[in-house]
Write a protein that holds these residues in place. Structure first.
Motif, PDB file in Angstrom:
ATOM      1  N   SER A 218     -92.824  -5.381 125.349  1.00  0.00           N
ATOM      2  CA  SER A 218     -92.072  -4.524 124.434  1.00  0.00           C
ATOM      3  C   SER A 218     -91.334  -5.353 123.392  1.00  0.00           C
ATOM      4  O   SER A 218     -91.324  -5.022 122.196  1.00  0.00           O
ATOM      5  CB  SER A 218     -91.078  -3.662 125.221  1.00  0.00           C
ATOM      6  OG  SER A 218     -91.759  -2.771 126.084  1.00  0.00           O
ATOM      7  N   ALA A 219     -90.717  -6.468 123.835  1.00  0.00           N
ATOM      8  CA  ALA A 219     -90.008  -7.340 122.900  1.00  0.00           C
ATOM      9  C   ALA A 219     -90.976  -7.970 121.906  1.00  0.00           C
ATOM     10  O   ALA A 219     -90.683  -8.066 120.699  1.00  0.00           O
ATOM     11  CB  ALA A 219     -89.260  -8.427 123.665  1.00  0.00           C
ATOM     12  N   THR A 220     -92.132  -8.381 122.393  1.00  0.00           N
ATOM     13  CA  THR A 220     -93.110  -9.035 121.529  1.00  0.00           C
ATOM     14  C   THR A 220     -93.673  -8.064 120.506  1.00  0.00           C
ATOM     15  O   THR A 220     -93.849  -8.402 119.330  1.00  0.00           O
ATOM     16  CB  THR A 220     -94.246  -9.645 122.378  1.00  0.00           C
ATOM     17  OG1 THR A 220     -93.673 -10.497 123.375  1.00  0.00           O
ATOM     18  CG2 THR A 220     -95.185 -10.464 121.520  1.00  0.00           C
ATOM     19  N   ILE A 221     -93.957  -6.836 120.944  1.00  0.00           N
ATOM     20  CA  ILE A 221     -94.449  -5.816 120.010  1.00  0.00           C
ATOM     21  C   ILE A 221     -93.425  -5.544 118.916  1.00  0.00           C
ATOM     22  O   ILE A 221     -93.747  -5.471 117.726  1.00  0.00           O
ATOM     23  CB  ILE A 221     -94.805  -4.526 120.765  1.00  0.00           C
ATOM     24  CG1 ILE A 221     -96.074  -4.734 121.600  1.00  0.00           C
ATOM     25  CG2 ILE A 221     -94.997  -3.356 119.802  1.00  0.00           C
ATOM     26  CD1 ILE A 221     -96.411  -3.569 122.503  1.00  0.00           C
ATOM     27  N   SER A 222     -92.155  -5.415 119.303  1.00  0.00           N
ATOM     28  CA  SER A 222     -91.127  -5.086 118.312  1.00  0.00           C
ATOM     29  C   SER A 222     -90.884  -6.223 117.325  1.00  0.00           C
ATOM     30  O   SER A 222     -90.703  -5.983 116.132  1.00  0.00           O
ATOM     31  CB  SER A 222     -89.815  -4.708 119.009  1.00  0.00           C
ATOM     32  OG  SER A 222     -89.266  -5.833 119.676  1.00  0.00           O
ATOM     33  N   GLU A 223     -90.911  -7.473 117.811  1.00  0.00           N
ATOM     34  CA  GLU A 223     -90.595  -8.601 116.928  1.00  0.00           C
ATOM     35  C   GLU A 223     -91.794  -9.068 116.108  1.00  0.00           C
ATOM     36  O   GLU A 223     -91.627  -9.525 114.973  1.00  0.00           O
ATOM     37  CB  GLU A 223     -90.055  -9.772 117.754  1.00  0.00           C
ATOM     38  CG  GLU A 223     -88.736  -9.493 118.442  1.00  0.00           C
ATOM     39  CD  GLU A 223     -87.627  -9.109 117.465  1.00  0.00           C
ATOM     40  OE1 GLU A 223     -87.548  -9.735 116.378  1.00  0.00           O
ATOM     41  OE2 GLU A 223     -86.862  -8.180 117.789  1.00  0.00           O
ATOM     42  N   LEU A 224     -92.992  -8.962 116.668  1.00  0.00           N
ATOM     43  CA  LEU A 224     -94.189  -9.414 115.955  1.00  0.00           C
ATOM     44  C   LEU A 224     -95.001  -8.252 115.407  1.00  0.00           C
ATOM     45  O   LEU A 224     -96.093  -8.449 114.883  1.00  0.00           O
ATOM     46  CB  LEU A 224     -95.066 -10.272 116.875  1.00  0.00           C
ATOM     47  CG  LEU A 224     -94.413 -11.537 117.452  1.00  0.00           C
ATOM     48  CD1 LEU A 224     -95.445 -12.353 118.242  1.00  0.00           C
ATOM     49  CD2 LEU A 224     -93.785 -12.399 116.360  1.00  0.00           C
ATOM     50  N   ARG A 225     -94.502  -7.046 115.587  1.00  0.00           N
ATOM     51  CA  ARG A 225     -95.127  -5.827 115.059  1.00  0.00           C
ATOM     52  C   ARG A 225     -96.571  -5.669 115.550  1.00  0.00           C
ATOM     53  O   ARG A 225     -97.443  -5.185 114.820  1.00  0.00           O
ATOM     54  CB  ARG A 225     -95.069  -5.820 113.531  1.00  0.00           C
ATOM     55  CG  ARG A 225     -93.643  -5.853 113.005  1.00  0.00           C
ATOM     56  CD  ARG A 225     -93.567  -5.828 111.513  1.00  0.00           C
ATOM     57  NE  ARG A 225     -92.184  -5.907 111.049  1.00  0.00           N
ATOM     58  CZ  ARG A 225     -91.819  -5.927 109.770  1.00  0.00           C
ATOM     59  NH1 ARG A 225     -92.749  -5.863 108.830  1.00  0.00           N
ATOM     60  NH2 ARG A 225     -90.548  -6.000 109.449  1.00  0.00           N
TER      61      ARG A 225
END
Length: 368
Positions: A218-225
């Motif tokens: 979830s963090a990776t999706i939000s930060e790296l789109r």
């Protein structure tokens, strides 16, 4: 013509084979050495034996250890026993002068045990490192105590082995073979990649590992789109939970499932990335050599030497997201790393060919 010294290299996983490949090539090409390869471990359950053949190597023997689809600590114990028994029979047939292993996994431990108890010289690459992992710390040091020749990757690891009682004359700092060939790697031409996600289990329950991985994704999706490549974990206890998280969260958001990559392809993606996220040693070693920032999550790499590209954080979406933001702001243009200059394979082969290296009895005596 003098007899060539017979070196048997044992490999158990795709990731470890990637590090061993330049060493194997150097041994194969040395005029005073003869190479045999034993494949075992997850090579036989996941089909990555094909990687060894595709790289141009021949396999002298295969030793089954793990059972396909069976994971967990009891399964690892049973696999270890099968590995020791199977390797004992293979070594009796191949009659090696030296058995060469790398790292800290149960496949390397099985090989070092079978060879040492069987009266065969054992050489160990990447001994002396510190990394908490699942059982990595204890396993790596146990392999070192079973070994007669040591090829540590860093100065600190060499010093650690000597403090453990290993004879200084048999401990050679050669650098990490993970660095070999990195300069020639070309980044993938595929556009839009922002990062790589590679998170291994640390031995927690499947439910806990799944929860941690969901938060990391979830963090990776939000930060790296969403522009990142998810790599499947190793097969350590807890890996089923990580795979469940990858199937549910990642596939739901992007339509792409987890993948495995041969090392050469993985490196092309890594070289094109802005960051690697997870807890793989590749973030601390290969990424450091390439100048790629690393978000290192949790305790798996505790104790390992960490170059300036590493941003440590705890599990949890907010923690990982903040660490990604910090990592992407790092200036790594003048960064140095402790893992060598990319000539480890050559050095190891040259040392293995020295007549004096294996002279004398294999009995060991701690130097302390």
């Amino acid at each position: 013509m003098p007899r060539k010294r017979h070196i048997v290299v044992v490999t158990g996983t795709r990731a470890e084979f990637g590090l061993l490949a330049p060493v194997m090539r150097a041994i194969r090409n040395h005029p005073r050495l003869r190479l045999s390869i034993v494949a075992m471990g997850t090579h036989l359950t996941t089909g990555t034996v094909a990687d060894i053949l595709a790289a141009g190597f021949k396999i002298a023997a295969k030793v089954p250890m793990q059972r396909r689809g069976v994971t967990g600590r009891p399964a690892d114990v049973a696999a270890l026993g099968r590995g020791i028994v199977g390797l004992g029979k293979v070594f009796e047939k191949l009659r090696p002068d030296v058995v060469l292993v790398l790292g800290d996994r149960i496949e390397a431990f099985a090989a070092a045990t079978a060879a040492s108890v069987g009266g065969i010289c054992v050489a160990h690459i990447h001994g002396g490192d510190r990394a908490e992992g699942v059982a990595d710390e204890a396993m790596r040091h146990a392999i070192s105590k079973l070994s007669h020749i040591h090829f540590p990757a860093t100065i600190q690891s060499r010093e650690r082995l000597i403090r453990m009682g290993e004879q200084p004359a048999k401990v050679f700092m050669v650098g990490s073979p993970a660095i070999d060939g990195l300069k020639s790697i070309k980044p993938t031409s595929i556009r839009g990649l922002h990062g790589i996600l590679l998170q291994h289990p640390i031995g927690a329950s499947n439910a806990t590992e799944e929860s941690w991985m969901c938060e990391t994704i979830s963090a990776t999706i939000s930060e790296l789109r969403g522009h990142f490549l998810p790599i499947a974990p190793n097969s350590d206890p807890g890996s089923d939970g990580i795979r469940r998280a990858m199937r549910s969260v990642w596939k739901r958001n992007s339509g792409i499932d987890q993948i495995h990559l041969p090392r050469a392809e993985f490196l092309t993606w890594l070289k094109a990335s802005s960051v690697i996220i997870g807890n793989s040693s590749a973030g601390l070693i290969e990424a450091a050599a390439l100048g790629i920032p690393c978000v290192n999550i949790g305790p798996r790499q505790n104790g390992r030497e960490k170059p300036a590209n590493v941003v440590d954080c705890e599990y949890g979406q907010a923690n990982v997201a903040a660490a990604i933001r910090r990592a992407l702001k790092l200036d790594l243009r003048k960064m140095k790393h402790p893992y060598g200059d990319g000539r480890s394979g050559q050095r190891i082969a040259q040392l293995l060919a020295k007549p004096s290296l294996t002279k004398g009895p294999l009995r060991k005596l701690n130097s302390y």
